[in-house]
Design an enzyme around this catalytic site. Structure first.
Site, PDB file in Angstrom:
ATOM      1  N   ASP A  15       4.643   4.307   1.285  1.00 52.11           N
ATOM      2  CA  ASP A  15       4.532   2.969   1.330  1.00 52.11           C
ATOM      3  C   ASP A  15       6.087   2.779   1.589  1.00 52.11           C
ATOM      4  O   ASP A  15       7.006   3.523   1.489  1.00 52.11           O
ATOM      5  CB  ASP A  15       3.850   2.363   0.080  1.00 52.11           C
ATOM      6  CG  ASP A  15       4.173   1.071  -0.045  1.00 52.11           C
ATOM      7  OD1 ASP A  15       3.881   0.195   0.852  1.00 52.11           O
ATOM      8  OD2 ASP A  15       4.902   0.451  -0.925  1.00 52.11           O
ATOM      9  N   LYS A  56      -0.978  -9.160   3.515  1.00 55.10           N
ATOM     10  CA  LYS A  56      -0.461 -10.481   2.990  1.00 55.10           C
ATOM     11  C   LYS A  56      -1.473 -11.500   2.722  1.00 55.10           C
ATOM     12  O   LYS A  56      -1.309 -12.409   1.721  1.00 55.10           O
ATOM     13  CB  LYS A  56       0.948 -10.808   3.444  1.00 55.10           C
ATOM     14  CG  LYS A  56       1.910  -9.735   3.472  1.00 55.10           C
ATOM     15  CD  LYS A  56       2.263  -9.086   2.069  1.00 55.10           C
ATOM     16  CE  LYS A  56       2.956  -7.949   2.179  1.00 55.10           C
ATOM     17  NZ  LYS A  56       2.877  -7.229   0.814  1.00 55.10           N
TER      18      LYS A  56
END
Length: 274
Positions: A15, A56
Site C-alpha cells: 500500500d 475515497k
C-alpha cells in the site's frame, strides 16, 4: 534466494499512505477532517481512520453512514445524505488532497533500505492504493526522489474495482507476470489491505509502526508510555488478524524475516504434497 525458480515469494505488493510513505497516513486523514469540518460534520480521528484504505468515495459513504456522521448530517441539514452529497464532498476532497498530497510523499523510516534488500533477493515490488491515478502522479515523483519506487502502481480507476476486492492486486500480478497468488505478499496498514490480500489468495502482512490503524504520529509513537504503546499495538495486531492477516510485524524492517518465514512455510507445504 532465487524465488522465481523454487515456487517461493516472487512479489511484494505494498500500500502507499501509512505503509511506504506518509507516516500514519496523515494526508487523507487531514483532508477528510478539513472537508467534513467545512460541511459542519466533526468526526474523531478514530472515526475518520476506520475506513482508511478504501476507495475515497466509499470512504466518504462510510463516514456519512457511521452513527456520528449520520446523526450530525441530519442535525445540520434536516434530511438524509444523498449520492449528490457524496459526490460534492468527494470533489472537494479530491481537489484539496491533490493540492497537498505531494507534501506527504516522504518514505516511512526503513522503507528505502528494506525495498532495496527485497530487490536484491530478486523480488518484484508492486503497489495498490485507494488514491486515484491523478493523485499518484503527485506522490510518485516525490517518493522516487527520496529513494522509493514501485515497479507497478495500480489505482482503483484503472481496474474499476477497489479494495477489498482482489482486482488491483491481480492487475499487479498481470503486469509483473507473477503467479500463482501464493507467491505474492500484500503488505499494508489497514483492514481492507488485509482483506485485499486474502481475497486474492495471497499472503497478508500488517505493519504497526507508521500505520493508519495504529493511528499515532511519529512523535506520538516515540513519546508514548511503553506499556500504553504495547497495549495499543496488541489491540491493533488483533484487528489485523481478525481481518485475515497471516502475520503482523512491528515495522517494515521486519519484512525480510517475515518473507523468510513464509518461504519456509511454502517449502514445508511443497514437501507435504510430495
Amino acid at each position: 534466494m532465487d524465488s522465481n525458480k523454487n515456487g517461493q515469494i516472487q512479489m511484494v505488493v505494498f500500500d502507499w499512505a501509512g505503509t511506504t510513505v506518509d507516516y500514519a497516513s496523515s494526508a487523507p486523514s487531514t483532508v477528510f477532517d478539513r472537508v467534513f469540518g467545512q460541511a459542519g460534520i466533526h468526526l474523531t480521528k478514530e472515526e475518520i481512520n476506520r475506513p482508511m484504505g478504501m476507495e475515497k468515495k466509499a470512504h466518504i459513504r462510510a463516514l456519512l453512514s457511521c452513527e456520528s456522521g449520520n446523526s450530525q448530517w441530519q442535525q445540520v441539514y434536516k434530511r438524509p445524505w444523498t449520492e449528490k452529497d457524496v459526490e460534492d464532498l468527494y470533489q472537494k476532497f479530491e481537489k484539496t488532497l491533490y493540492q497537498v498530497v505531494a507534501e506527504y510523499s516522504t518514505p516511512i523510516p526503513g522503507v528505502v533500505k528494506t525495498v532495496k534488500a527485497l530487490r536484491e533477493w530478486g523480488l518484484k515490488i508492486g503497489s495498490t492504493t485507494g488514491y486515484t491515478s491523478q493523485m499518484m502522479e503527485q506522490v510518485i515523483p516525490g517518493a522516487k526522489e527520496q529513494g522509493y519506487e514501485a515497479d507497478c502502481v495500480v489505482t482503483p480507476d484503472i481496474t474499476g474495482a477497489a479494495r477489498p476486492t482482489p482486482f488491483m492486486l491481480f492487475e499487479c500480478m498481470r503486469q509483473m507476470n507473477v503467479y500463482p497468488p501464493c507467491t505474492v505478499v500484500k503488505v499494508g496498514d489497514t483492514v481492507v489491505d488485509m482483506q485485499e490480500g486474502k481475497n486474492a489468495g495471497a499472503w497478508s502482512i500488517g505493519i504497526l509502526q507508521g500505520s493508519n490503524l495504529l493511528g499515532l504520529s511519529q512523535q506520538e509513537y516515540e513519546t508514548m508510555d511503553p506499556a500504553q504503546l504495547a497495549q495499543r499495538k496488541q489491540k491493533t495486531a488483533e484487528i489485523y488478524r481478525q481481518a485475515g492477516a497471516d502475520m503482523v510485524i512491528d515495522s517494515i524492517a521486519d519484512l525480510p524475516a517475515a518473507i523468510d518465514e513464509i518461504n519456509s512455510r511454502l517449502q514445508a507445504r511443497k514437501g507435504a504434497e510430495k
